[in-house]
Design a protein around this motif. Structure first.
Motif, PDB file in Angstrom:
ATOM      1  N   LYS A  14      -0.038  12.691   1.817  1.00 47.28           N
ATOM      2  CA  LYS A  14      -0.963  12.087   1.433  1.00 47.28           C
ATOM      3  C   LYS A  14      -1.845  11.615   2.953  1.00 47.28           C
ATOM      4  CE  LYS A  14       1.084  10.937  -2.228  1.00 47.28           C
ATOM      5  NZ  LYS A  14       0.396  10.962  -3.358  1.00 47.28           N
TER       6      LYS A  14
ATOM      7  N   PHE B 145      -5.201   9.772   4.883  1.00 44.45           N
ATOM      8  CA  PHE B 145      -5.406   8.744   4.817  1.00 44.45           C
ATOM      9  C   PHE B 145      -6.829   9.058   6.266  1.00 44.45           C
ATOM     10  CE2 PHE B 145      -3.506   5.838   2.143  1.00 44.45           C
ATOM     11  CZ  PHE B 145      -2.476   6.527   1.993  1.00 44.45           C
TER      12      PHE B 145
ATOM     13  N   PHE C 107     -10.376   2.636   2.543  1.00 41.02           N
ATOM     14  CA  PHE C 107      -9.920   4.784   2.988  1.00 41.02           C
ATOM     15  C   PHE C 107     -10.045   5.590   2.075  1.00 41.02           C
ATOM     16  CE2 PHE C 107      -5.798   2.244   1.113  1.00 41.02           C
ATOM     17  CZ  PHE C 107      -6.215   3.138  -0.153  1.00 41.02           C
TER      18      PHE C 107
ATOM     19  N   LEU D   8      -8.220   8.643   0.046  1.00 36.61           N
ATOM     20  CA  LEU D   8      -6.656   9.530   0.121  1.00 36.61           C
ATOM     21  C   LEU D   8      -6.788  11.049  -0.938  1.00 36.61           C
ATOM     22  CD1 LEU D   8      -3.612   8.837  -0.361  1.00 36.61           C
ATOM     23  CD2 LEU D   8      -3.701   8.001  -2.440  1.00 36.61           C
TER      24      LEU D   8
ATOM     25  N   LYS E 287       2.913  11.169   5.708  1.00 35.52           N
ATOM     26  CA  LYS E 287       1.464   9.926   5.834  1.00 35.52           C
ATOM     27  C   LYS E 287       1.331  10.311   7.380  1.00 35.52           C
ATOM     28  CE  LYS E 287      -0.333   5.266   5.491  1.00 35.52           C
ATOM     29  NZ  LYS E 287      -0.309   4.150   4.827  1.00 35.52           N
TER      30      LYS E 287
ATOM     31  N   ASP F 236      -0.575  12.936 -10.280  1.00 37.44           N
ATOM     32  CA  ASP F 236      -0.721  13.394  -9.066  1.00 37.44           C
ATOM     33  C   ASP F 236       0.883  14.278  -9.074  1.00 37.44           C
ATOM     34  OD1 ASP F 236      -0.986  13.953  -6.101  1.00 37.44           O
ATOM     35  OD2 ASP F 236       0.367  11.865  -6.030  1.00 37.44           O
TER      36      ASP F 236
ATOM     37  N   MET G 149      -6.049  -3.928  -2.567  1.00 36.89           N
ATOM     38  CA  MET G 149      -6.618  -3.165  -0.702  1.00 36.89           C
ATOM     39  C   MET G 149      -7.039  -4.987  -0.564  1.00 36.89           C
ATOM     40  SD  MET G 149      -5.688  -0.921   0.903  1.00 36.89           S
ATOM     41  CE  MET G 149      -6.678  -1.092   2.578  1.00 36.89           C
TER      42      MET G 149
ATOM     43  N   PRO H 222      -4.206  13.994  -1.379  1.00 38.31           N
ATOM     44  CA  PRO H 222      -2.970  14.229  -1.759  1.00 38.31           C
ATOM     45  C   PRO H 222      -3.150  15.782  -1.399  1.00 38.31           C
ATOM     46  CG  PRO H 222      -3.989  13.801  -3.598  1.00 38.31           C
ATOM     47  CD  PRO H 222      -5.189  13.615  -3.038  1.00 38.31           C
TER      48      PRO H 222
ATOM     49  N   VAL I 180      -3.645   0.600   7.095  1.00 41.41           N
ATOM     50  CA  VAL I 180      -3.508   1.916   6.352  1.00 41.41           C
ATOM     51  C   VAL I 180      -2.570   2.733   7.093  1.00 41.41           C
ATOM     52  CG1 VAL I 180      -5.257   3.702   5.911  1.00 41.41           C
ATOM     53  CG2 VAL I 180      -5.593   1.597   5.240  1.00 41.41           C
TER      54      VAL I 180
ATOM     55  N   LEU J  65       2.549   6.470  -1.723  1.00 39.94           N
ATOM     56  CA  LEU J  65       3.922   7.547  -1.397  1.00 39.94           C
ATOM     57  C   LEU J  65       4.222   7.507  -2.510  1.00 39.94           C
ATOM     58  CD1 LEU J  65       4.509   6.525   2.326  1.00 39.94           C
ATOM     59  CD2 LEU J  65       2.453   7.871   1.297  1.00 39.94           C
TER      60      LEU J  65
ATOM     61  N   LEU K 108       0.899  -1.336   0.009  1.00 41.94           N
ATOM     62  CA  LEU K 108      -0.340   0.171   0.079  1.00 41.94           C
ATOM     63  C   LEU K 108       1.255   1.692  -0.050  1.00 41.94           C
ATOM     64  CD1 LEU K 108      -2.402   1.178  -0.250  1.00 41.94           C
ATOM     65  CD2 LEU K 108      -2.401   1.170   2.855  1.00 41.94           C
TER      66      LEU K 108
END
Lengths: 470, 241
Positions: free
Chosen positions: B74, B76, B56, B58, B13, A112, A190, B60, B91, A14, A9
């Motif tokens: 990021k 979450f 989840f 997300l 994160k 992104d 996921m 950005p 997560v 990331l 994930l």
């Protein structure tokens, strides 16, 4: 690069080092590019960040086909194409003029906040171009200017603003597709990760259960060993007690008088009872540890039944219980250890008399039956269920019966349906568990059912010898 | 956290944790709405059923410092429902900071506590403790009836370590303050470990001020950070003569 499914994930959210080809289906992309081309007639190519051509929709203009036949002009045109390919525009798209007067427009494909590829639009003629540029006519000494004048206007024409708009629109469309692709990739990852995580949890729990089970099994084995040892050790002194009380009774040490004889009788009887109990314990532990050996041979049921009935008749008379025996004609012989079958039948009959009130009836019956595969087994009944001939021995009483909920448990060691009745009737709770194990040792089966209107019926099936192929 | 020296990028994160229906997704939606278009990407909602998060959300956010360092955040959420334990654990892995979104209603006190213990357990599975984790607590849904009183929360908050914020996420109130509080704590922690300020020649407070502006805030950073319940409780109070 690792397979998408194995990326964590963290890597997926990331690091974002995505490739277009990972998020978008290549054929679908080609279709979309083709549709843009059909709509705007501007040639279009899409490259990945690693310079791979992912989709293309264009037809080489006649002019370019002609130029490629001329040596010097061809070289110059190739230089343009490679220059266009090497353009790395950042946020804004860039135009590049070709020697033919046509143009290319190159823009980055971003997702992104990062460039992940490029789109190249062109060559197209800018709408503003009126004159044939000298760069074209001077391109090659061998060039046919008349032909070039004829071919150039056949190329796709577009306003520079329009091309920019097309690029912008294509960029937005791609962004949406990339976003959906990214989301789908994340969702599937996921799903996988959640399943893996749940599996890991279950595996942990299973391991713990297995450990607990192994420990219990070990404890059970220790218990059986203990029982075997203790029973054996108890039996030795008991044999002396029985032996000496017998000798006293026979008057070897001088005649006994009155109550003396009565007391010694009691000692002897209770000693015998205790010996039976200990034998039961020994049998059970032998059965549990699998060390009991059966001496099986072809055995007729009738003598065993008669012998058992003769043994229990005094007890039945004493309780005023009517003892009936039923035989079917033409019984086959069982493949069994006669002594053990006798033990089974004796136990069931004694139980039946014990739990039948005065004036009741106990019926011991023998007839032909069949052993069929248990449908609750692993299946394959159609293959395995060659039903096997067996002798059905049954003992039916008119006693208190066994409630349905208890029937599956009466064969557990030390189990008593009602412990108050044990105190009243006596018994260790070992009998039926030994019976069941003995029957199963013969590949037979035992079950208990209700007798109408009252009482219980124990049914034992002992197979006859399987026919051998010779 | 991920550092890319070549492209001068820092990825952080942040995770919004909390019991079911406490408003984690609503916080992200409000944050998305508050941020200027250049800083925020699409809010990605991964699998929902009846408006409940299954995996989840997300969000950005990318902020560029004047020195050219790109800070990619990021953000979450986790699914709050008890059954999604394994997803929450996945997560929360690799989180640099956590915002715990609690439901202010008295009736939810038990659920808040259980979810917090669940967070603690999940961090433990990853070999982390709450002590190491930058954490803020937000009491959301302040506009609903039956909520714990401000003074009640303030009294308890003053005994705790974490900054506590009050919010009405449906109207955006307190959302940005909570977020900045979390970012500030997280930045301090990461900077303490990795010495980012020096390595990137980067002014954290100035940057945080820029972020606040891009999230539509006009007040100064210190003013925004002081809006936590805890900061207010600790501020010197005038004593009546």
């Amino acid at each position: 690069m690792a397979e998408p499914a194995s990326r964590t994930l963290e890597q997926l959210t990331l690091s974002d080092d995505f490739r277009i080809e990972e998020l978008v289906d290549k054929h679908a992309l080609a279709e979309m590019v083709q549709s843009f081309y059909e709509l705007f007639r501007v040639p279009l190519r899409i490259y990945s960040q690693s310079e791979r051509l992912l989709a293309e929709a264009s037809e080489q203009p006649e002019l370019y086909r002609y130029i490629n036949t001329l040596h010097e002009a061809k070289t110059a045109l190739q230089a343009v194409v490679s220059a266009v390919k090497n353009l790395k525009p950042e946020r804004e798209g860039v135009r590049y003029a070709c020697i033919t007067g046509a143009e290319y427009y190159v823009a980055a494909i971003r997702y992104d906040g990062r460039a992940i590829g490029r789109m190249i639009l062109g060559p197209y003629l800018p709408a503003s171009l009126r004159e044939i540029p000298r760069t074209l006519t001077d391109l090659d000494p061998a060039i046919d200017v008349k032909l070039v004048r004829e071919l150039l206007p056949k190329m796709a024409r577009a306003k520079q603003d329009t091309v920019k708009q097309i690029a912008l629109h294509l960029g937005r469309t791609l962004d949406l597709i990339l976003f959906s692709g990214h989301r789908a990739l994340l969702a599937s990852n996921m799903h996988m990760a959640s399943v893996r995580e749940s599996f890991r949890e279950l595996q942990d729990k299973n391991d713990k259960l297995q450990q607990a089970y192994d420990r219990l099994k070990e404890l059970d084995r220790l218990k059986s060993n203990f029982l075997a040892t203790v029973s054996h050790e108890l039996r030795t002194p008991l044999t002396s007690i029985i032996g000496y009380s017998e000798m006293l009774n026979e008057g070897i040490a001088g005649p006994l008088v009155g109550e003396q004889k009565e007391f010694v009788d009691t000692i002897h009887n209770k000693g015998e009872q205790l010996l039976e109990l200990i034998k039961g314990l020994l049998d059970l532990s032998k059965l549990e540890s699998g060390t009991m050996t059966l001496r099986r041979k072809n055995t007729a049921a009738e003598p065993i039944v008669r012998d058992v009935v003769a043994t229990v008749t005094p007890a039945a008379l004493k309780k005023d219980v009517d003892l009936k025996v039923v035989f079917e004609a033409g019984l086959l012989e069982m493949w069994a250890d006669a002594e053990r079958i006798r033990q089974v039948l004796l136990n069931l009959t004694e139980n039946a008399i014990k739990f039948t009130p005065h004036g009741g009836v106990v019926t011991v019956a023998a007839r032909m039956g069949a052993l069929t595969a248990d449908p609750s087994d692993d299946g394959g009944v159609v293959l395995l269920n060659a039903s096997r001939a067996a002798i059905e021995l049954s003992v039916t009483d008119t006693g208190i019966g066994i409630p349905e909920a208890e029937r599956s448990r009466v064969f557990d060691a030390f189990y008593q349906v009602d412990s108050s009745s044990t105190r009243e009737q006596g018994g260790t709770g070992l009998g039926l568990s030994i019976v069941k194990r003995l029957v199963e040792g013969h590949d037979g089966r035992i079950r208990v059912e209700a007798n109408q209107p009252t009482g219980a019926r124990f049914v034992v099936l002992i197979p006859v010898r399987r026919a051998t192929f010779t | 956290m991920q550092l890319d020296f070549a492209s001068r990028e820092l990825t952080i994160k942040l995770v919004y944790y909390g019991p079911a229906l406490s408003g984690k997704t609503t916080n992200l939606q409000a944050l998305h709405k508050a941020a200027d278009a250049a800083s925020t990407g699409r809010l990605m909602t991964l699998e929902t059923k009846d408006d409940r998060t299954l995996f989840f959300d997300l969000l950005p956010l990318t902020f560029r410092d004047q020195g050219g360092l790109a800070v990619r955040l990021k953000v979450f959420t986790v699914p709050g429902q008890v059954i999604h334990a394994s997803t929450r654990r996945l997560v929360v892995q690799g989180a640099d900071g956590i915002a715990f979104i609690a439901d202010s209603r008295e009736s939810e006190t038990q659920n808040n506590a259980e979810s917090f213990l669940d967070l603690k357990d999940n961090l433990k599975e990853h070999g982390l403790t709450l002590k190491q984790m930058p954490l803020i607590i937000q009491f959301n849904k302040r506009d609903l009836p039956g909520v714990r009183s401000d003074s009640d929360i303030a009294a308890l908050a003053s005994q705790g370590r974490e900054p506590v914020y009050l919010a009405v996420a449906t109207q955006g109130g307190g959302v940005v303050e909570s977020f900045l509080g979390l970012l500030h704590l997280t930045w301090s922690a990461l900077n303490g470990v990795h010495d980012l300020q020096r390595k990137f020649n980067f002014d954290g407070d100035r940057f945080m001020g820029e972020v606040a502006k891009k999230l539509g805030q006009t007040a100064s950073l210190s003013e925004l950070l002081s809006r936590s319940v805890t900061a207010q409780a600790n501020a010197p109070r005038k004593v009546a003569p």
